[in-house]
Write a protein that holds these residues in place. Structure first.
Motif, PDB file in Angstrom:
ATOM      1  N   TRP A  51    -133.897  34.946 -18.142  1.00  0.00           N
ATOM      2  CA  TRP A  51    -134.921  35.476 -17.713  1.00  0.00           C
ATOM      3  C   TRP A  51    -135.479  35.731 -16.329  1.00  0.00           C
ATOM      4  O   TRP A  51    -136.386  36.181 -15.883  1.00  0.00           O
ATOM      5  CB  TRP A  51    -136.372  34.768 -18.616  1.00  0.00           C
ATOM      6  CG  TRP A  51    -136.126  34.802 -20.249  1.00  0.00           C
ATOM      7  CD1 TRP A  51    -135.370  33.754 -20.706  1.00  0.00           C
ATOM      8  CD2 TRP A  51    -136.658  35.988 -20.966  1.00  0.00           C
ATOM      9  NE1 TRP A  51    -135.752  34.340 -22.096  1.00  0.00           N
ATOM     10  CE2 TRP A  51    -136.181  35.767 -22.105  1.00  0.00           C
ATOM     11  CE3 TRP A  51    -137.451  36.972 -20.815  1.00  0.00           C
ATOM     12  CZ2 TRP A  51    -136.358  36.249 -23.381  1.00  0.00           C
ATOM     13  CZ3 TRP A  51    -137.405  37.971 -22.010  1.00  0.00           C
ATOM     14  CH2 TRP A  51    -137.153  37.562 -23.030  1.00  0.00           C
ATOM     15  N   ALA A  71    -131.173  38.812 -23.031  1.00  0.00           N
ATOM     16  CA  ALA A  71    -132.485  38.778 -23.375  1.00  0.00           C
ATOM     17  C   ALA A  71    -132.906  40.173 -23.773  1.00  0.00           C
ATOM     18  O   ALA A  71    -133.706  40.299 -24.668  1.00  0.00           O
ATOM     19  CB  ALA A  71    -133.152  38.327 -22.042  1.00  0.00           C
ATOM     20  N   ILE A 124    -134.215  41.499 -16.320  1.00  0.00           N
ATOM     21  CA  ILE A 124    -133.650  40.157 -17.077  1.00  0.00           C
ATOM     22  C   ILE A 124    -132.368  40.746 -17.654  1.00  0.00           C
ATOM     23  O   ILE A 124    -131.867  41.647 -17.621  1.00  0.00           O
ATOM     24  CB  ILE A 124    -134.702  40.235 -18.325  1.00  0.00           C
ATOM     25  CG1 ILE A 124    -134.834  41.370 -19.111  1.00  0.00           C
ATOM     26  CG2 ILE A 124    -136.220  39.676 -17.775  1.00  0.00           C
ATOM     27  CD1 ILE A 124    -135.622  41.274 -20.381  1.00  0.00           C
ATOM     28  N   LEU A 142    -140.791  35.298 -14.246  1.00  0.00           N
ATOM     29  CA  LEU A 142    -140.564  36.789 -14.630  1.00  0.00           C
ATOM     30  C   LEU A 142    -141.946  37.283 -14.406  1.00  0.00           C
ATOM     31  O   LEU A 142    -143.032  37.041 -14.773  1.00  0.00           O
ATOM     32  CB  LEU A 142    -140.643  36.433 -16.238  1.00  0.00           C
ATOM     33  CG  LEU A 142    -140.508  37.525 -17.167  1.00  0.00           C
ATOM     34  CD1 LEU A 142    -139.228  38.368 -16.857  1.00  0.00           C
ATOM     35  CD2 LEU A 142    -140.216  37.277 -18.535  1.00  0.00           C
ATOM     36  N   SER A 200    -139.786  44.216 -15.226  1.00  0.00           N
ATOM     37  CA  SER A 200    -139.114  42.986 -15.474  1.00  0.00           C
ATOM     38  C   SER A 200    -137.912  43.407 -16.491  1.00  0.00           C
ATOM     39  O   SER A 200    -136.966  43.045 -16.698  1.00  0.00           O
ATOM     40  CB  SER A 200    -139.782  42.332 -16.268  1.00  0.00           C
ATOM     41  OG  SER A 200    -140.797  41.476 -15.357  1.00  0.00           O
TER      42      SER A 200
END
Length: 170
Positions: free
Chosen positions: A170, A48, A44, A33, A40
């Protein structure tokens, strides 16, 4: 001199006794990650992001701990692999606790590697699980270490299917 076959002790008497074990002879993959909240967030999985948003509504308080033996003792009941916990943290490890009100709801220990952090331990109480504290703790690491010398959080992998399912988003 040569020994005859019948002079040797039986092979089974020489072998150690084995106990039953669960085989883990399959490959699992972890996730990296990026420690950049903007980059990010879109990478994801939606589940999440949803967990992070739901977790924020519980307003957990995140606190960096010193990693003393007392801190580790407080964290141990939340951690499934508590037998692997150190007595106290090494200088290259970081411990964060999440509190709901004044109650400890979860914790995470990350370990510094060359260009990344490794999620070494992650745990939560039952209430912490309901309030998505594990997701909040992972995201807290992303936000805390963004712009640092570390580029990635190695989220890792698990042979426990439910935990692997969680980590894989993730």
């Amino acid at each position: 001199t040569t020994r005859l076959k019948h002079d040797l002790p039986p092979l089974l008497d020489l072998m150690p006794q084995y106990t039953d074990y669960i085989s883990k002879d399959f490959v699992i993959f972890g996730s990296l990650l990026e420690l950049d909240p903007v980059a990010s967030w879109d990478r994801i999985e939606e589940r999440a992001r949803t967990a992070i948003l739901k977790g924020r509504s519980a307003k957990p308080r995140m606190e960096k701990m010193a990693g003393t033996s007392d801190d580790i003792r407080r964290f141990a009941p939340l951690c499934r692999n508590r037998e692997d916990l150190p007595d106290q943290l090494h200088p290259t490890q970081h411990l964060f606790f999440a509190f709901l009100g004044d109650t400890l709801a979860g914790g995470i220990i990350v370990t510094e590697l060359e260009d990344r952090l490794f999620r070494h331990f992650l745990g939560a109480t039952e209430e912490g699980e309901r309030q998505h504290i594990p997701s909040m703790l992972l995201w807290h690491i992303v936000e805390t270490f963004a712009g640092s010398r570390f580029r990635w959080l190695d989220v890792g992998a698990s042979y426990r299917p439910s935990f692997q399912n969680f980590l894989s988003c993730w």
